[in-house]
Design an enzyme around this catalytic site. Structure first.
Site: not given
Length: 400
Positions: A146, A148, A153, A318, A320, A325
């Site tokens: 999952h 990405k 370079d 979507h 995440k 704090d």
């Protein structure tokens, strides 16, 4: 009668096979999964929250690549933006730039064999990650890569929630606008992302490139202190628990799917009981069946304890992220659900820089303004169909 007994026997055998396959497959995975957490790194970060801006920047950086482009995505589809992405990579490969493309086998199932053939003919090193494998067919079908991650370079890295497909650039009428968090980074952390890519590439692409210094240039330090934590095979659960236990004043969680494990949920409740203010943002509309219904049991408990739960209404949410704090900000590829906790390969970035965290806070504040509060009264309204879905979702929550 004989047919019914035979059918019942067949169903029982299938269920036994699935259980044994999953149990043995998970045992083997646990025995081979390494644990890694970087030391404190320093770099420069940007955050993108809309796909069009991200891919404008991302494609421009690809066009300027001189030596190599390494890309890992969970989903690349067979649509206009996907074809633009493939065309760009093929053009760079024909220029002599080394291009390696690693895609999750099931997440990117829409890609045609002819497309893969054309990519390879253009000089792209292509491989599928996490294909379904013997002997544990069921378990391997559930363990997804999952992550990405993109490296250009060895100097520029990308990491976050966006995949490549029309919905991610607001061209899906049901899920638009798409709201997500994706990081662009420079600095010494890029070397670690490169190394992580090579771990997956060695397993699925068949090349061990870890000791080639050309891919690991000397990189300057930046202002943003951070560390990366790649996880698989249940490691994310411990990471989330440790993070929640650090909270003294506030916890913010943004996730498209709120389906925690019992241990993670207990850590969240313990934080609330010691006086930590908790805010949660989830989507108003779902993009997959039963994911919302699987969350309702947990959300009812949180609402009873005074947790603020918001449903994002300005498109599909979507993102995440977890913020503790206003001192630690976690942005990565992992959802706050059991699939990410126990099944997926994920990678998260912990950020400790107050200036960048304040920038993320401004993004979060806007997302809350674009949301509506969820109430316990609303969740407790009699709804037979929803109740049935909640029961079913509870049974298969591990795989949602």
């Amino acid at each position: 009668m004989i047919f019914a007994l035979s059918l019942s026997g067949l169903v029982l055998l299938i269920m036994i096979w699935l259980a044994v396959d999953f149990s043995l497959g998970r045992k083997k995975h646990l025995s081979t999964a390494g644990r890694m957490e970087t030391a404190m790194l320093h770099g420069q970060f940007e955050i993108f929250t809309h796909g069009k801006e991200l891919f404008h920047d991302y494609f421009n950086e690809i066009r300027q690549a001189n030596h190599h482009i390494h890309v890992l995505f969970y989903i690349v589809k067979d649509d206009t933006i996907s074809q633009e992405f493939f065309s760009l990579l093929k053009a760079k490969a024909r220029e002599g730039v080394e291009v390696r493309l690693l895609l999750d086998r099931i997440g990117s199932w829409k890609i045609k064999k002819q497309t893969v053939k054309e990519l390879r003919e253009a000089g792209i090193h292509f491989a599928y990650s996490n294909s379904v494998r013997f002997p544990f067919l069921f378990y391997s079908s559930q363990v997804r890569n999952h992550r990405k991650v993109s490296l250009i370079d060895g100097k520029i890295g990308y990491l976050g929630g966006f995949n490549i497909g029309k919905e991610y650039i607001d061209e899906d009428p049901i899920l638009s606008p798409w709201r997500d968090y994706h990081l662009k980074m420079t600095g010494e952390g890029v070397n670690f992302l490169q190394s992580e890519f090579f771990i997956d590439w060695n397993e699925y692409g068949g090349e061990n490139l870890q000791n080639h210094p050309v891919y690991f240039p000397n990189l300057p330090k930046g202002e943003v202190r951070h560390q990366f934590i790649p996880t698989e095979a249940g490691q994310l659960e411990d990471m989330f628990i440790r993070l929640l236990q650090k909270a003294v004043h506030t916890i913010f969680i943004g996730t498209p799917y709120f389906i925690p494990s019992n241990k993670v949920f207990a850590a969240l409740m313990e934080a609330r009981q010691r006086g930590v203010d908790i805010t949660l943002v989830v989507p108003y509309n779902a993009d997959h069946m039963l994911v919302q219904e699987a969350s309702y049991h947990y959300l009812r408990t949180l609402l009873k304890e005074g947790v603020a739960v918001y449903q994002f209404k300005n498109g599909f949410y979507h993102a995440k992220t977890i913020m503790i704090d206003d001192k630690i900000c976690d942005i990565g590829t992992a959802n706050f659900d059991q699939r990410s906790l126990f099944l997926n390969k994920e990678i998260n970035c912990f950020i400790y820089n107050s200036t960048f965290i304040e920038r993320v806070r401004s993004v979060i504040k806007k997302d809350i303004r674009d949301s509506i509060p969820l109430t316990l009264a609303e969740l407790n309204k009699p709804n037979f169909l929803r109740s049935v879905k909640e029961v079913l979702a509870g049974v298969i929550a591990y795989f949602l």
